[in-house]
Design an enzyme around this catalytic site. Sequence first.
Site, mmCIF file in Angstrom:
data_model
loop_
_atom_site.group_PDB
_atom_site.id
_atom_site.type_symbol
_atom_site.label_atom_id
_atom_site.label_comp_id
_atom_site.label_asym_id
_atom_site.label_seq_id
_atom_site.Cartn_x
_atom_site.Cartn_y
_atom_site.Cartn_z
ATOM 1 N N LYS A 103 4.275 10.051 3.976
ATOM 2 C CA LYS A 103 4.298 11.178 3.045
ATOM 3 C C LYS A 103 5.181 12.286 3.593
ATOM 4 C CE LYS A 103 0.794 10.049 0.084
ATOM 5 N NZ LYS A 103 0.629 8.679 0.641
ATOM 6 N N SER A 150 0.806 -1.207 0.000
ATOM 7 C CA SER A 150 0.000 0.000 0.000
ATOM 8 C C SER A 150 0.848 1.272 0.000
ATOM 9 C CB SER A 150 -0.916 0.012 1.226
ATOM 10 O OG SER A 150 -0.147 0.094 2.404
#
Lengths: 215, 215
Positions: free
Chosen positions: B171, B132
């Site tokens: 991120k 993922s």
Amino acid sequence: MRTLSPRQKKIIDFIYQFVVDSGYPPTVRDIVNGCGISSTSVVDYNLKILEQAGYLRRHPEVSRGIELLTLSPALRYRVQVPIIGQIAAGVPIPVPAADTWDATASAETMEVTEDLTRGKEGVYALKVKGTSMIDALINDGDIILLQYVNRVENGEMAAVWLKAEKEVTLKKVFFEAGRVRLQPANSQMRPIYTTPDNVEIQGRVIAVIRQMPGH
Amino acid sequence: MRTLSPRQKKIIDFIYQFVVDSGYPPTVRDIVNGCGISSTSVVDYNLKILEQAGYLRRHPEVSRGIELLTLSPALRYRVQVPIIGQIAAGVPIPVPAADTWDATASAETMEVTEDLTRGKEGVYALKVKGTSMIDALINDGDIILLQYVNRVENGEMAAVWLKAEKEVTLKKVFFEAGRVRLQPANSQMRPIYTTPDNVEIQGRVIAVIRQMPGH
DNA sequence: TCTTTGCTCGAACATCCGTTCTATAAAAGA
DNA sequence: TCTTTTATAGAACGGATGTTCGAGCAAAGA
């Protein structure tokens, strides 16, 4: 070679733990106490067997002169890997020169623990330049550990030079009937097919290390 | 603290070399011979100073009971990072418990050189489960080194828990006016925008290590 | 049954080794 | 000049330690 007796296994485990905890090897009598053995000669007897079997090295007449040869990764020494250049899409990866093998001679080195290289010979590092290897999940600035080999097993990740395309790429290599399948690490992406004489294996990928910039 | 005398430097260098070569520390008399000193008491005298100065630890009444604390670069700076769990898309990353900080107490540890952690405190590792995080160029099986922090600087890579989506993602975080921009490492991919109260920083990503499966 | 082999045990020996004591001397401070 | 500090040296004490020896014992083989 015979299998080790429980007592011998226990001795090895004890020596390892002792070294980890103390920073120096145990004496014969430390082993006596630590393993519940009642005589030093029993330890000596088993140590001789373990040395014969290659599990350790003893230094005669030296106190604590026991060297574990099959150490757990935690104590193995680290390896200096020379960073001999960069790897980019359109350039063949640099061939390690004889003098760059010595890590101390190389301009830049990377220090890794031996459980990464797993004792392999001829390991060197390249710094990735550009984002052309994103399909291998490798980013600009990543460091790739490579082993200098000309042949890889099926399914191994390799640095491949594509002669026709004049391009280096990092893919899992599968030699199939009459063709070569180059599979990106990113399983969502399609494989590339080419002919065997178009590929030149330039190295086996051992590991990828990505360090985030700055604090 | 005073600067070390040449003789003390020589003693430290000798001990280090001896440990590397032999696998066990030297005796006082080994140091006498190796450093051209004429008395064991001189060695003892200097070892006491070196212990006082924090360069080594001595174990009283123990033969070869010298533990080098400030080892030469080749042995220094090795950190045991506990691998405290896994990281997957839909699960918050495990919070390091007090007892897992001690690397020896953890079930699994990873050994890295300190130039990766750069001396940071509270560094732990997670094993990536699933694909993922491919948009962060992170693959199934990769190991992520994280620092346990609640706040990161703009532009730093972080493990972010998105409350609404009930999802953890890796991120680069940018706090902008009234919103948070989450930028994938893969520059070809679009950023995600969300509200500040939807993000929960779970750790700063220090490094990513990918080891190719076996030989 | 007798012998061999593998393993253990206790004891003893000679040396190794950490530690301490005393002495010496140069340098620094008072 | 006298005292203190720092550093080195030689010697010795006592415990630690590797090694060896003789013996016992159970299992396996002849």
